[in-house]
Write a protein that holds these residues in place. Structure first.
Motif, PDB file in Angstrom:
ATOM      1  N   ALA A   1      32.876   0.978 -21.369  1.00 29.24           N
ATOM      2  CA  ALA A   1      33.035  -0.421 -20.977  1.00 29.24           C
ATOM      3  C   ALA A   1      34.415  -0.922 -21.384  1.00 29.24           C
ATOM      4  N   GLU A   2      34.833  -0.518 -22.581  1.00 33.62           N
ATOM      5  CA  GLU A   2      36.145  -0.914 -23.081  1.00 33.62           C
ATOM      6  C   GLU A   2      37.242  -0.446 -22.124  1.00 33.62           C
TER       7      GLU A   2
ATOM      8  N   ASP B   1      36.927   0.183 -18.950  1.00 32.86           N
ATOM      9  CA  ASP B   1      36.848  -0.590 -17.716  1.00 32.86           C
ATOM     10  C   ASP B   1      37.549  -1.938 -17.893  1.00 32.86           C
ATOM     11  N   ARG B   2      37.340  -2.531 -19.074  1.00 31.76           N
ATOM     12  CA  ARG B   2      37.972  -3.819 -19.353  1.00 31.76           C
ATOM     13  C   ARG B   2      39.489  -3.683 -19.299  1.00 31.76           C
ATOM     14  N   ARG B   3      39.991  -2.620 -19.953  1.00 28.29           N
ATOM     15  CA  ARG B   3      41.445  -2.395 -19.960  1.00 28.29           C
ATOM     16  C   ARG B   3      41.977  -2.206 -18.556  1.00 28.29           C
TER      17      ARG B   3
ATOM     18  N   ALA C   1      40.744  -3.260 -15.810  1.00 28.02           N
ATOM     19  CA  ALA C   1      40.696  -4.534 -15.093  1.00 28.02           C
ATOM     20  C   ALA C   1      41.898  -5.390 -15.482  1.00 28.02           C
ATOM     21  N   ALA C   2      42.196  -5.409 -16.774  1.00 30.90           N
ATOM     22  CA  ALA C   2      43.320  -6.198 -17.260  1.00 30.90           C
ATOM     23  C   ALA C   2      44.629  -5.693 -16.660  1.00 30.90           C
TER      24      ALA C   2
END
Lengths: 105, 105
Positions: free
Chosen positions: B89-90, B92-94, B96-97
């Motif tokens: 998930a981490e 994916d967050r990166r 996305a950012a």
DNA sequence: TCGACATGCAACCTTAGAGTTGCATTAACT
DNA sequence: AGTTAATGCAACTCTAAGGTTGCATGTCGA
């Protein structure tokens, strides 16, 4: 999504150096040469690791001019996690069932 | 719960024979000798694998008279899965950012 | 107590894999 | 075109891991 076999993915994740590579790639896509500058191993060693990671779908190569950058596929990590979670849950279910039987319920 | 390092757990899960053992244990607790009867490897080989699995907390020994039965710890599988999920998930967050930055948002 | 079965320990073999060095090749840039 | 910097490929070393055989130890049960 290539839902290949699960075991090779775990084997790929069972190496410290490969996690170092994944961590480094977390800072942004990078080539084997670039990674070799940050990690205490040779470019060729890193290239082999990247090949392994790519083989199991944890990483994706992207040609940028004359270099090949690699990107971590977080989705693959998530997919693997979910499958492992399912297996763990299944075992808990079995254990619960066995416990009930043992207790004569 | 012993939340030891994650990598050795993956290394343990990266072997087909060990999954065979886990699968066999899914039918119910069993000793190394009993497992040797069902799997195409020696009792000693199985004993080594069980030691590895125990080392990373995937399995638990239970003395029953003169034999030592082993039980799969589903909770450990679940715990490992959740930690992997969090990492995925981490990432994916990166990603996305980074995508937002790349698109000038 | 004695036999049968289970575990524990040690030495050994063999192969896969992590790492290295060296060289060939390809492609960008001036 | 020629130089530079990247990747690709191959051979080699070394160690750890998976597997084996052999024997010693321990423990249940008749």
């Amino acid at each position: 999504m290539t839902t290949g076999t699960l075991v090779p993915v775990f084997a790929a994740l069972g190496d410290e150096t490969r996690w170092s590579i994944l961590a480094a790639l977390g800072e942004g896509d990078a080539s084997a040469s670039a990674l070799a500058g940050r990690l205490p191993v040779t470019r060729q060693a890193i290239a082999k690791h990247l090949a392994v990671l790519q083989e199991v779908g944890l990483v994706e190569p992207i040609r940028v001019g004359r270099e090949v950058r690699y990107r971590v596929l977080g989705s693959r990590l998530g997919e693997t996690a979910r499958r492992l979670e399912a297996i763990g849950a299944e075992w808990d279910r079995r254990l619960a069932a066995i416990k009930e039987i043992a207790e004569g319920l």
